[in-house]
Design a protein around this motif. Structure first.
Motif, PDB file in Angstrom:
ATOM      1  N   PRO A   9       0.846  -1.195   0.000  1.00  0.00           N
ATOM      2  CA  PRO A   9       0.000   0.000   0.000  1.00  0.00           C
ATOM      3  C   PRO A   9       0.885   1.249   0.000  1.00  0.00           C
ATOM      4  CG  PRO A   9      -0.134  -1.161   2.097  1.00  0.00           C
ATOM      5  CD  PRO A   9       0.746  -1.967   1.211  1.00  0.00           C
ATOM      6  N   PHE A  10       0.325   2.358  -0.410  1.00  0.00           N
ATOM      7  CA  PHE A  10       1.079   3.610  -0.430  1.00  0.00           C
ATOM      8  C   PHE A  10       0.719   4.464   0.772  1.00  0.00           C
ATOM      9  CE2 PHE A  10       1.188   8.153  -1.215  1.00  0.00           C
ATOM     10  CZ  PHE A  10       2.534   8.314  -1.495  1.00  0.00           C
ATOM     11  N   ILE A  11       1.756   4.990   1.432  1.00  0.00           N
ATOM     12  CA  ILE A  11       1.577   6.040   2.431  1.00  0.00           C
ATOM     13  C   ILE A  11       2.686   7.067   2.195  1.00  0.00           C
ATOM     14  CG2 ILE A  11       0.401   4.633   4.154  1.00  0.00           C
ATOM     15  CD1 ILE A  11       3.073   4.494   5.689  1.00  0.00           C
ATOM     16  N   PRO A  12       2.414   8.313   2.510  1.00  0.00           N
ATOM     17  CA  PRO A  12       3.413   9.359   2.270  1.00  0.00           C
ATOM     18  C   PRO A  12       4.657   9.172   3.134  1.00  0.00           C
ATOM     19  CG  PRO A  12       1.270  10.311   2.865  1.00  0.00           C
ATOM     20  CD  PRO A  12       1.164   8.841   3.027  1.00  0.00           C
ATOM     21  N   SER A  33      11.838   5.487   6.124  1.00  0.00           N
ATOM     22  CA  SER A  33      11.311   6.851   6.051  1.00  0.00           C
ATOM     23  C   SER A  33      12.207   7.751   5.207  1.00  0.00           C
ATOM     24  CB  SER A  33      11.174   7.445   7.453  1.00  0.00           C
ATOM     25  OG  SER A  33      12.445   7.813   7.951  1.00  0.00           O
ATOM     26  N   VAL A  34      11.687   8.913   4.860  1.00  0.00           N
ATOM     27  CA  VAL A  34      12.473   9.884   4.100  1.00  0.00           C
ATOM     28  C   VAL A  34      13.648  10.402   4.918  1.00  0.00           C
ATOM     29  CG1 VAL A  34      10.568  10.600   2.604  1.00  0.00           C
ATOM     30  CG2 VAL A  34      10.988  11.834   4.731  1.00  0.00           C
ATOM     31  N   GLY A  82      -2.395   7.184  10.627  1.00  0.00           N
ATOM     32  CA  GLY A  82      -3.016   7.776   9.445  1.00  0.00           C
ATOM     33  C   GLY A  82      -4.065   6.845   8.879  1.00  0.00           C
ATOM     34  N   ARG A  83      -4.797   7.343   7.898  1.00  0.00           N
ATOM     35  CA  ARG A  83      -5.794   6.478   7.267  1.00  0.00           C
ATOM     36  C   ARG A  83      -5.958   6.871   5.816  1.00  0.00           C
ATOM     37  NH1 ARG A  83     -11.196   7.144  10.652  1.00  0.00           N
ATOM     38  NH2 ARG A  83     -11.383   5.038   9.867  1.00  0.00           N
ATOM     39  N   ASN A  84      -6.410   5.894   5.048  1.00  0.00           N
ATOM     40  CA  ASN A  84      -6.743   6.099   3.647  1.00  0.00           C
ATOM     41  C   ASN A  84      -8.154   5.541   3.469  1.00  0.00           C
ATOM     42  OD1 ASN A  84      -7.138   5.741   0.853  1.00  0.00           O
ATOM     43  ND2 ASN A  84      -4.933   5.665   0.502  1.00  0.00           N
ATOM     44  N   ALA A  85      -9.141   6.425   3.530  1.00  0.00           N
ATOM     45  CA  ALA A  85     -10.534   5.993   3.447  1.00  0.00           C
ATOM     46  C   ALA A  85     -10.848   5.381   2.089  1.00  0.00           C
ATOM     47  CB  ALA A  85     -11.464   7.164   3.734  1.00  0.00           C
ATOM     48  N   TYR A  91      -3.404   2.995   9.276  1.00  0.00           N
ATOM     49  CA  TYR A  91      -2.079   2.467   9.562  1.00  0.00           C
ATOM     50  C   TYR A  91      -1.480   3.207  10.739  1.00  0.00           C
ATOM     51  CZ  TYR A  91      -0.309   6.629   7.185  1.00  0.00           C
ATOM     52  OH  TYR A  91      -0.033   7.924   6.826  1.00  0.00           O
ATOM     53  N   TYR A  92      -0.502   2.568  11.361  1.00  0.00           N
ATOM     54  CA  TYR A  92       0.268   3.268  12.368  1.00  0.00           C
ATOM     55  C   TYR A  92       1.720   2.866  12.251  1.00  0.00           C
ATOM     56  CZ  TYR A  92      -1.327  -0.786  15.239  1.00  0.00           C
ATOM     57  OH  TYR A  92      -1.664  -2.031  15.717  1.00  0.00           O
ATOM     58  N   VAL A  93       2.561   3.865  12.524  1.00  0.00           N
ATOM     59  CA  VAL A  93       4.006   3.729  12.405  1.00  0.00           C
ATOM     60  C   VAL A  93       4.591   3.558  13.789  1.00  0.00           C
ATOM     61  CG1 VAL A  93       6.120   4.860  11.606  1.00  0.00           C
ATOM     62  CG2 VAL A  93       3.969   5.206  10.347  1.00  0.00           C
TER      63      VAL A  93
END
Length: 97
Positions: A9-12, A33-34, A82-85, A91-93
């Motif tokens: 899945p994609f997360i920023p 992470s970045v 965060g979430r992606n509706a 998700y949680y980091v």
């Protein structure tokens, strides 16, 4: 439902390196992470719940626990939620254990 053949899945701000765990409600990925830190990222999928209420209750509980996890040294730190509706997950980091 996600399977081993499904793409990450994609997360920023994170590159998902590989799937490192799978449970009843979600999957745990090793993320980079970045800023260069490696983290564990758990994805909780809506379609793994028979009803929306337990899914929302889980999200609310994780959201509330985040602050506690950062001030209690005995708890694994949850660094972001965060979430992606549209993709039906939250998700949680976490720091790596």
């Amino acid at each position: 439902m996600q399977s081993n053949a499904d793409p990450a899945p994609f997360i920023p701000d994170y590159k998902l390196v590989r799937l490192i765990g799978r449970g009843s409600y979600g999957d745990v990925w090793l993320g980079h992470s970045v800023t260069g830190a490696f983290r564990a990222i758990k994805f909780v999928w809506r379609d793994r719940f028979t009803d929306v209420r337990p899914y929302e209750r889980e999200f609310e509980g994780i959201t509330r626990f985040t602050a506690i996890s950062l001030r209690e040294p005995s708890q694994l730190a949850l660094l972001h939620v965060g979430r992606n509706a549209d993709a039906a997950f939250f998700y949680y980091v976490m720091e790596l254990g």
